[in-house]
Design an enzyme around this catalytic site. Structure first.
Site, mmCIF file in Angstrom:
data_model
loop_
_atom_site.group_PDB
_atom_site.id
_atom_site.type_symbol
_atom_site.label_atom_id
_atom_site.label_comp_id
_atom_site.label_asym_id
_atom_site.label_seq_id
_atom_site.Cartn_x
_atom_site.Cartn_y
_atom_site.Cartn_z
ATOM 1 N N ASP A 257 0.877 -1.167 0.000
ATOM 2 C CA ASP A 257 0.000 0.000 0.000
ATOM 3 C C ASP A 257 0.920 1.224 0.000
ATOM 4 O O ASP A 257 2.102 1.132 0.365
ATOM 5 C CB ASP A 257 -0.947 0.001 1.208
HETATM 6 C C1 BGC Z 1 -4.929 3.387 -0.050
HETATM 7 C C2 BGC Z 1 -5.038 2.417 -1.201
HETATM 8 C C3 BGC Z 1 -4.796 3.138 -2.502
HETATM 9 C C4 BGC Z 1 -3.452 3.807 -2.442
HETATM 10 C C5 BGC Z 1 -3.122 4.600 -3.687
HETATM 11 C C6 BGC Z 1 -3.639 4.170 -0.085
HETATM 12 O O1 BGC Z 1 -3.629 5.171 0.872
HETATM 13 O O2 BGC Z 1 -5.023 2.698 1.175
HETATM 14 O O3 BGC Z 1 -6.293 1.803 -1.210
HETATM 15 O O4 BGC Z 1 -4.874 2.249 -3.565
HETATM 16 O O5 BGC Z 1 -3.425 4.727 -1.353
HETATM 17 O O6 BGC Z 1 -3.944 5.712 -3.775
#
Ligand code: BGC
Length: 787
Positions: A257
């Site tokens: 993530d």
């Molecule tokens: C989120 C993800 C997301 C990623 C990119 C993160 O903060 O938890 O779900 O895909 O950011 O935006």
């Protein structure tokens, strides 16, 4: 529009593949190994980290391209370039209903269709991997991202996740299944530790990932921010390699993530392929290089990850440069159809809905949501739709010729406590035949990064509903929210409709249901509780000093309400229709069956009303005699049927060993024990129409796993092992039966039964010693039994 430039031909030629040859390029591990052999260590390490916000590192020298990844899940959020964030300036894309709406359709074909549309839009904008779906379990209605997740039930979440992945990937675009795993709150999500026991982790939180991985092979899985059982999700070998790769056969890559990497070297060891996003100066890459050079990390471990990364990059490469039509018009129509399938009719006393022109001529539409729709959640999933329909406009345009429409704002979305607009709403409601009150949660209530603090609507919405209901007995509440809310006014209104976060075309879908153009068929994929205090995780949400204690264990959602016998406001699986369905003829392929054979269950469903409609048939299994505590029922099958009035259809489910199993912590495996089970089929978790008892006969052979700390009772109560105890300590056992009974008949005090075997040299006053105990335990453990 900018499209990335990829040196496709060079790569394909070098690897000896066909120009569009996904399989040639992607499946050729030998070619990939040859490519790896030509890479420097620096280049390999580079590949394990992102280049910028949304792309991976290219290696120009070897013509290895970058790939573009973008959020997800209910629409594409593609930034103008890979190095800009795309909040506000993302390219227009269709905003479909969010996951909590998709799941209310209980329709895997429809979710697959949405996935395909998302895949088309991603391919059209040059995106190779769409970051979704999210299959985390809705552990508490307070979870800030519940709108982005499917369900409180692992089976339903897994099946819908698999369908979504299938749909996207059929368009040659990859997915990223997120957020792996036990990421069930937003508060302190970057460091919170999910303190969850193994059984619960497997049965509830891992299962949706397992189903989606086994059934649909996502190109990637996104590792969570949080720690799980004390280890960060981005550096847990147990989760990333042992479970995902080895047990489930995952063939793709793990992506962190965004910003979730803590110790990158540990991450590499654990099987975390790709750190995202890229950093300006890559301190983490430097750490990996240093670790390899110092011998602390084997280069082979890096190679192992690079091999998987190249497989995905080259597969994506084969389809990446396809500037195409996003099909925005067609997808708007699909979004409306999906939203209408999701709408869940919670209550409909006196058949208040649908609104009929003969009966309800004057319609008062109340609530600012009618002109400022709430259609998605806050955070990284925010899509910029090309257009957003408004309820008031749609009703006037499409239904205005048959009804007199009036409108009052009712509340102020900017200020959730402002109640100055109630009087005007009451006035138009009193003057109408029916009042439609659009209420729910404003955007700031549901967001990534924060959890809700309560499950109430804004005070102004509750007050408005209460006041309007007093003035107009024919008041219908149309709710807009991504997760369960409390409804203190539920007895004061005849009808309540859950419309979820319906995406850009949701308003039309609500109108279609309200005016009877569409017969509602949505069912709750999450329980609506009466009060927050009734919810399973109430005492353990969000966290104490970062420790998230999963104290409710496997009893999440309906598993909790049903086992505790707590009346929910609306139960899991509930949803009404404008027609009626009857169930009959539940049949099973065998009353007694072995765990090696599938069990077929069929039931006939009839539309016994006057109009066409759809029913979601739900199959639950109840274990009547488990050796561990189990929920009173668990969903193991569902199907959505479209039936004309009077039409009957037989639906068949196939159950296998796993559908009867629990995860045995003791044996570290799934276990379906011999015994009686009940098959329950119905229209909701609390509306079971047909039931049948069956008996499972296990054929498994398990070894005992006693230790010297196992209790005497565990062995004494086992008829197979009891004689061995008698043989081991005959004198002492005889002393427990002074009335002349044999050692095997001895009446051993309760107190003594609960002593561990290690104490028996002392208890038997030396009849056995520690070596005897150890040998005895080993002897027991060399035997097998059938569970
Ligand atoms: C989120 C993800 C997301 C990623 C990119 C993160 O903060 O938890 O779900 O895909 O950011 O935006």
């Amino acid at each position: 529009m900018t499209y990335k430039k990829i040196a496709l031909t060079a790569i394909v030629l070098m690897l000896g593949g066909a120009a569009n040859g996904e399989s040639n390029v992607a499946s050729s591990d030998e070619n990939i190994d040859a490519l790896i052999a030509r890479m420097t260590l620096e280049e390999k390490v580079l590949l394990t980290s992102g280049r910028d916000a949304w792309s991976t590192q290219p290696v120009d020298r070897l013509d290895i391209p970058y790939i573009w990844v973008a959020d997800g899940p209910h629409g594409l959020r593609r930034a103008p370039t890979t190095d800009t964030w795309g909040y506000g300036d993302q390219l227009p894309a269709t905003c479909f209903p969010t996951a909590s709406a998709l799941s209310a359709t209980w329709d895997t074909d429809l979710v697959r269709e949405v996935g395909a549309a998302l895949g088309t839009e991603s391919a059209a904008l040059g995106v190779n991997i769409l970051l979704g779906p999210g299959v985390n379990i809705k552990r508490s209605p307070l979870g800030g991202r519940n709108f982005e997740y499917f369900s409180e039930d692992p089976y339903l979440a897994g099946k819908l996740g698999a369908a979504y992945i299938d749909g996207v990937q059929a368009r040659g675009v990859g997915t990223s299944l997120k957020h792996y795993v036990a990421n069930n709150l937003e508060t302190a999500r970057m460091w919170a530790n999910s303190d969850v026991d193994d059984r619960t982790l497997n049965e509830i939180y891992l299962t949706p990932f397992e189903i989606a991985v086994r059934e649909a092979q996502p190109w990637s899985v996104m590792a969570c921010y949080n720690r799980v059982q004390g280890v960060y999700g981005t550096q847990s070998r147990r989760l990333l390699t042992d479970k995902l790769k080895q047990e489930w056969g995952f063939e793709g890559i793990v992506i962190s993530d965004w910003g979730a990497v803590v110790d990158r070297v540990e991450g590499i060891r654990a099987g975390m392929h790709l750190e995202m996003p890229g950093l300006d100066r890559d301190i983490n890459n430097e750490a990996v290089l240093a670790a390899v050079k110092s011998g602390a990390l084997e280069e082979a471990e890096v190679d192992r990850l690079v091999r998987d990364i190249l497989r995905v990059v080259l597969r994506a490469n084969a389809v990446a440069d396809q500037p195409g039509n996003q099909n925005l018009e067609e997808h708007h129509a699909l979004a409306r159809r999906v939203a209408s399938e999701a709408i869940t009719l919670l209550k409909n006393d006196r058949e208040s809905l649908p609104i009929e022109s003969g009966r309800d001529r004057k319609v008062a539409i109340i609530g600012e949501f009618a002109v400022k729709p709430r259609y998605q959640g806050n955070g990284s999933s925010e899509v910029r739709p090309p257009r957003v329909d408004q309820f008031l406009d749609i009703v006037r345009e499409e239904y205005g010729d048959r009804f007199d429409i009036t409108y009052a704002q009712g509340y102020n979305l900017e200020d959730d406590a402002d109640t100055t607009l109630v009087d005007e709403a009451v006035r138009i409601a009193a003057d109408a035949d029916v009042a439609l009150i659009l209420a729910g949660l404003p955007l700031q209530y549901e967001s990534e990064g924060i959890d809700r603090l309560h499950i109430n609507l804004p005070p102004s919405h509750d007050l408005l509903i209460e006041a309007v209901a007093k003035a107009q007995p024919n008041s219908v509440v149309l709710l807009t929210n991504g997760s369960a809310v409390a409804m203190p006014w539920v007895d004061d209104v005849p009808a309540v409709v859950e419309t979820w976060l319906g995406g850009q075309a949701g308003a039309g879908a609500v109108a279609d249901v309200v005016f009877g153009e569409v017969n509602p068929s949505g069912k709750l994929a999450e329980t609506f509780p009466v009060r927050l205090e009734d919810t399973p995780a109430y005492l353990n949400f969000p966290a104490e000093h970062g420790e998230v204690i999963y104290g409710e264990r496997i009893f999440v959602g309906y598993r909790y309400y049903d086992t505790r016998n707590i009346e929910p406001l609306f139960p899991f699986g509930h949803g009404l229709s404008y027609t009626r369905f009857s169930y009959s003829d539940l049949e099973v392929s065998a009353d007694t069956f072995s765990d090696q054979d599938p069990l077929h269950v069929s039931v006939t469903v009839t539309n016994s009303g006057e109009i066409a409609g759809k029913e979601v048939v739900q199959l639950y299994v109840r274990d009547e005699s488990a050796s561990v505590v189990r929920p009173v029922k668990e969903l193991r099958g569902f199907d959505k049927l479209a039936l004309q009035p009077g039409e009957s259809r037989k639906v068949t489910f196939t159950l296998s060993e796993r559908d009867f199993a629990f995860y045995s912590q003791r044996h570290g495996r799934w276990l379906a024990e011999s015994g009686n089970f009940e098959i329950l089929v119905g229209s909701s978790s609390r509306d079971i129409r047909e039931r049948r008892q069956v008996t499972l006969q296990s054929t498994r052979s398990l070894s005992y796993s006693f230790t010297e700390y196992s209790f005497f009772r565990e062995i004494w109560s086992n008829p197979e092992l009891k004689p061995m105890l008698v043989e081991l300590m005959p004198n002492w056992l005889r002393s427990q039966a002074p009335d002349g009974r044999s050692a095997s008949e001895a009446n051993v005090e309760n107190f003594l039964q609960d002593q561990p075997m290690i104490k028996f040299p002392a208890i038997t006053l030396g009849e056995i010693d520690a070596d005897d105990v150890e040998a005895f335990i080993q002897r027991c453990n060399s035997l097998t039994f059938t569970p």
